[in-house]
Structure formats: C-alpha cells, structure tokens
Design an enzyme around this catalytic site. Structure first.
Site, PDB file in Angstrom:
ATOM      1  N   ASN A 253       0.831  -1.197   0.000  1.00 23.82           N
ATOM      2  CA  ASN A 253       0.000   0.000   0.000  1.00 23.82           C
ATOM      3  C   ASN A 253       0.869   1.252   0.000  1.00 23.82           C
ATOM      4  O   ASN A 253       1.965   1.270   0.550  1.00 23.82           O
ATOM      5  CB  ASN A 253      -1.012  -0.005   1.161  1.00 23.82           C
TER       6      ASN A 253
ATOM      7  N   GLU B 227       0.172   5.199   0.755  1.00 28.73           N
ATOM      8  CA  GLU B 227      -0.778   6.210   1.221  1.00 28.73           C
ATOM      9  C   GLU B 227      -0.380   7.599   0.741  1.00 28.73           C
ATOM     10  O   GLU B 227       0.732   7.821   0.267  1.00 28.73           O
ATOM     11  CB  GLU B 227      -0.855   6.178   2.750  1.00 28.73           C
TER      12      GLU B 227
ATOM     13  N   CYS C 133      -4.140   0.656  -2.456  1.00 28.94           N
ATOM     14  CA  CYS C 133      -3.966  -0.577  -1.703  1.00 28.94           C
ATOM     15  C   CYS C 133      -2.957  -1.488  -2.386  1.00 28.94           C
ATOM     16  O   CYS C 133      -2.745  -1.412  -3.604  1.00 28.94           O
ATOM     17  CB  CYS C 133      -5.291  -1.316  -1.583  1.00 28.94           C
TER      18      CYS C 133
ATOM     19  N   GLU D  82      -3.194  -4.643  -3.087  1.00 28.34           N
ATOM     20  CA  GLU D  82      -3.814  -5.530  -4.068  1.00 28.34           C
ATOM     21  C   GLU D  82      -3.984  -4.831  -5.414  1.00 28.34           C
ATOM     22  O   GLU D  82      -3.722  -5.403  -6.468  1.00 28.34           O
ATOM     23  CB  GLU D  82      -5.186  -6.011  -3.577  1.00 28.34           C
TER      24      GLU D  82
ATOM     25  N   CYS E 140     -10.105  -4.778   0.638  1.00 30.77           N
ATOM     26  CA  CYS E 140     -11.203  -3.831   0.823  1.00 30.77           C
ATOM     27  C   CYS E 140     -12.193  -3.961  -0.339  1.00 30.77           C
ATOM     28  O   CYS E 140     -11.935  -4.662  -1.326  1.00 30.77           O
ATOM     29  CB  CYS E 140     -10.666  -2.406   0.922  1.00 30.77           C
TER      30      CYS E 140
ATOM     31  N   CYS F 155     -10.774  -2.976  -3.818  1.00 30.31           N
ATOM     32  CA  CYS F 155      -9.881  -4.011  -4.363  1.00 30.31           C
ATOM     33  C   CYS F 155     -10.684  -5.201  -4.864  1.00 30.31           C
ATOM     34  O   CYS F 155     -10.392  -5.754  -5.932  1.00 30.31           O
ATOM     35  CB  CYS F 155      -8.884  -4.458  -3.305  1.00 30.31           C
TER      36      CYS F 155
END
Length: 136
Positions: free
Chosen positions: A42, A44, A53, A55, A86, A89
C-alpha cells in the site's frame, strides 16, 4: 507454488509499504494464469482518497505488463487478524478474475482461503454491461 510461498512473497512487501497515516502496512502477491507473480504494497497519500492498496498496485502492475488472467492472490497485514481486501480491491479484481482464490494472512503467516465470489457476492463485472443491465 504453494499458498505459503505466495504469502511469503506478499509478506516481503510489508517493509516497503508507505503507510505513515494509517500505520497499517499491507503486502500482496497476485499470481497470473501463466505463473508470473506481481507484488504490491500500500502507498498512502496525505490526500487520503489518492492512496492505493497493495492488491490494486499488484493488479495494475500485472495488467500494465499485458496480463489479464489471474488465479490466486495473497494479502497480508501486520495484524493478529486475517487481512482481507477492501471493497474497492474486490471490485477491481472481479473485473479480471471473479473466480480468484484469495489467501488472507496475518503477521504469523496463518491464513484463511476464500474465493473472490464469496468475498464479493453478486459482483458487477463486464458481463453485466453485455447483458443490458445498464441503460442509458
């Protein structure tokens, strides 16, 4: 490749995560149908909505290299509980691999397995557009 080996590749991404705001590093490893594996962590951003993310990073790397068929995903967080993708994703992965097998791991490398269809029941994918489900 065993599930544990795929999870290890995801785990190797944890130290590379850029998670200064959440403090929640995540690593992912996405296996293509031909056995190629793409990893991600990830990343940010101070503008939270711009964060990505692990993924989705692995998926975008694979797609940008021409892959369109995926079989398995390992996702791991530095947590006691099992780390799951999430909703965003899940939706992005569903576009390419509604039958994807997902290994959700914790910091000890223990994992649970689920299909993407279990994680995103009644997902919206390309077939929905072909069936006339969208009117305009």
């Amino acid at each position: 490749m065993t599930p544990e080996e795929l999870i290890q590749q995801a785990s190797a991404m944890l130290p590379l995560a850029y998670a200064p705001y959440s403090g929640f590093p995540v690593g992912a490893a996405l296996e293509c149908a031909d056995g190629t594996v793409y990893t991600g962590c990830n990343v940010e951003n101070a503008a939270y909505g711009s964060s990505l993310c692990a993924e989705r990073i692995a998926l975008v790397k694979a797609v940008s290299e021409g892959h369109r068929s995926f079989t398995r995903l390992a996702v791991i967080g530095n947590t006691e509980d099992f780390c799951t993708p999430c909703g965003a994703c899940r939706q992005m992965l569903y576009e390419f691999a509604p039958d994807l097998t997902v290994y959700m791991a914790n910091r000890r490398g223990e994992y649970r397995t689920a299909s993407l269809a279990e994680l995103l029941p009644h997902g919206f994918g390309p077939a929905a557009l072909q069936s006339g489900a969208v009117s305009g």
